[in-house]
Write a protein that holds these residues in place. Structure first.
Motif, mmCIF file in Angstrom:
data_model
loop_
_atom_site.group_PDB
_atom_site.id
_atom_site.type_symbol
_atom_site.label_atom_id
_atom_site.label_comp_id
_atom_site.label_asym_id
_atom_site.label_seq_id
_atom_site.Cartn_x
_atom_site.Cartn_y
_atom_site.Cartn_z
ATOM 1 N N PRO A 127 0.846 -1.195 0.000
ATOM 2 C CA PRO A 127 0.000 0.000 0.000
ATOM 3 C C PRO A 127 0.886 1.252 0.000
ATOM 4 C CG PRO A 127 -0.731 -1.574 1.664
ATOM 5 C CD PRO A 127 0.596 -2.061 1.174
ATOM 6 N N ASP A 129 0.815 5.472 0.296
ATOM 7 C CA ASP A 129 0.079 6.693 0.620
ATOM 8 C C ASP A 129 0.494 7.804 -0.343
ATOM 9 O OD1 ASP A 129 -1.178 5.447 2.763
ATOM 10 O OD2 ASP A 129 0.376 6.052 4.186
ATOM 11 N N THR A 174 -4.782 6.125 0.017
ATOM 12 C CA THR A 174 -3.845 5.013 -0.023
ATOM 13 C C THR A 174 -4.165 4.148 -1.236
ATOM 14 O OG1 THR A 174 -3.604 4.961 2.382
ATOM 15 C CG2 THR A 174 -2.965 2.982 1.171
ATOM 16 N N ASP A 176 -3.814 0.746 -2.940
ATOM 17 C CA ASP A 176 -3.543 -0.644 -2.569
ATOM 18 C C ASP A 176 -4.051 -1.537 -3.684
ATOM 19 O OD1 ASP A 176 -3.146 -3.101 -1.456
ATOM 20 O OD2 ASP A 176 -4.250 -2.706 0.400
ATOM 21 N N SER A 179 -6.100 -4.690 -2.552
ATOM 22 C CA SER A 179 -7.158 -4.582 -1.550
ATOM 23 C C SER A 179 -8.377 -5.414 -1.904
ATOM 24 C CB SER A 179 -7.553 -3.115 -1.371
ATOM 25 O OG SER A 179 -8.013 -2.576 -2.602
#
Length: 441
Positions: A127, A129, A174, A176, A179
């Protein structure tokens, strides 16, 4: 003092099967004996290079068509800038009677910025940011850099603060890629992240009289990198004809580019590639006379006139150098070498045709863990033309060659080669054949 490495390769003057045989019936016709000998010579840097110049600024990050965000990723920090197209002036809204009508009285109450990332390149396993900022100074896409907002012939404006000027944080998110897979194994990788922005930012961006000129996307944590391949702004509006309805309108990006702190110019070594791209130019005076070997000259020694020899091969020998941290190539690099046709017009001189029979494609490790690797560039045609001109005019012409990336620009990283004055300095390797021993004066 001239220092040459010499080696002699003996060639048989007859067919392979008859190198040591004589015909018992053939008469001696008194022909001149031909004893061709092939010699290899290495001409050191100081004996053929007159000058080395390194030029930057070829192409622009805009030519790559994507953005990059990173924070101290192997020493490299990059930020992405984006311009947004004009806001729509109308939107099609279905009425309560089912008829679709154009509404031109739009009120934008918010929005979100959607970025698309490359899931095959960069730090997609973790991940990441990211943060979204406004840009409040005008910038010119083809010439913008970390230091300069505009850098044209008639207008040079530095950022008031390097890296995109002073900015205000608009939002964060974020990214990802995995996810969705964590929730469901059958899901694919995600390639987008959405950052919400408020109505104030939306209004500022859409107002031509405001100072806001676009968005800046930056990585928020060190050691990670993402390639940004797309962006769009999704506006939220409430139609005047349907105040109880919320409509989303997409606004595409017009420009997507990245900036990073520029590396200092090389101090005595060669540099090729990068973004914008670098080129290295060698101005050469190839010696007409070189030391001969004992097999050619005898014990007394002599000088061989290269215009009277047959040139078989000429190669420019370069030695790779470890590129500065943060700019070591992350992918293979194709490097070409061509003659500079009008040196007085450098750095914008046109170049001649391809000299090497095949382009040199160099792996990135040559400029990091395997620095010091020898790379050969064929220049036989060029040297042969120089010697031909010398034979016709009696003077060796000065010539210049340029080393450059086949694609300009291709990647942020660049290739580095050793310059003169030390170990690994460029050298010129010649392989030539001389038909007969050189006569003594």
């Amino acid at each position: 003092m001239k220092r040459y490495f010499l080696a002699t390769l003996f060639l048989c003057a007859g067919v392979v099967s008859g190198c040591k045989e004589k015909s018992a019936t053939a008469p001696d016709l008194g022909f001149i004996k031909v004893n061709p000998q092939t010699v290899e010579i290495l001409i050191p840097f100081e004996d053929f290079v007159d000058d080395v110049q390194v030029f930057g600024g070829y192409g622009s990050a805009a030519d790559l068509g994507h953005g990059v965000v990173s924070l101290d990723y192997n020493g490299l920090t990059t930020r992405s800038l984006v311009h947004v197209a004009d806001y729509p002036t109308s939107v099609e809204v279905p009425g309560t009677d089912g008829v679709v009508r154009a509404d031109t009285d739009l009120s934008f109450v918010g929005g979100r910025v959607v970025f698309v990332f490359d899931t095959l390149v960069g730090s997609v396993l973790f991940p990441v940011d990211v943060e979204l900022f406004d840009v409040t100074e005008e910038w010119h896409v083809p010439t913008v850099t970390w230091e300069m907002a505009v850098d044209t012939a008639g207008d040079q404006r530095a950022w008031s603060q390097p890296g995109g000027g002073p900015s205000t944080l608009l939002g964060a998110a974020t990214f990802d890629a995995f996810s969705a897979q964590r929730r469901d194994d059958e899901e694919g990788l995600l390639d987008t992240v959405s950052i919400a922005i408020d109505s104030v930012a939306v209004a500022r961006l859409g107002d031509p009289s405001s100072a806001m000129t676009g968005f800046l996307l930056a990585a928020a944590e060190p050691g990670l990198l993402l390639n940004v391949v797309g962006m769009k702004l999704v506006l939220t509006t409430v139609p005047s004809t349907r105040p109880d309805t919320i409509v989303e309108v997409q606004v595409p990006s017009e420009d997507l580019i990245f900036i990073f702190p520029s590396p200092p110019a090389p101090g005595g070594w060669l540099r090729v590639g990068g973004t914008p791209s670098w080129r290295s130019v060698l101005t050469m005076s190839i010696p007409q006379n070189v030391p001969g070997t004992p097999e050619i000259c005898g014990a007394v020694g002599c000088q061989v006139d290269l215009t009277e020899a047959t040139l078989n091969l000429a190669e420019l020998i370069l030695t790779t150098r470890e590129t500065e941290f943060g700019f070591q190539p992350q992918d293979t690099m194709g490097i070409d070498i061509r003659q500079v046709l009008n040196p007085e017009l450098l750095p914008k001189s046109p170049l001649g045709g391809q000299l090497v029979p095949s382009l040199e494609v160099l792996p990135p490790v040559y400029f990091s863990s395997q620095a010091g690797t020898t790379v050969l560039f064929g220049v036989t045609e060029l040297v042969a033309d120089v010697l031909l001109a010398a034979d016709q005019t009696g003077t060796i012409p000065v010539t210049a060659i340029s080393l450059f990336s086949v694609i300009e620009p291709q990647i942020v990283g660049f290739a580095s080669f050793e310059g003169g004055g030390g170990t690994g300095a460029p050298a010129l390797r010649l392989l030539y054949t001389f038909a007969n021993p050189v006569g003594l004066p």
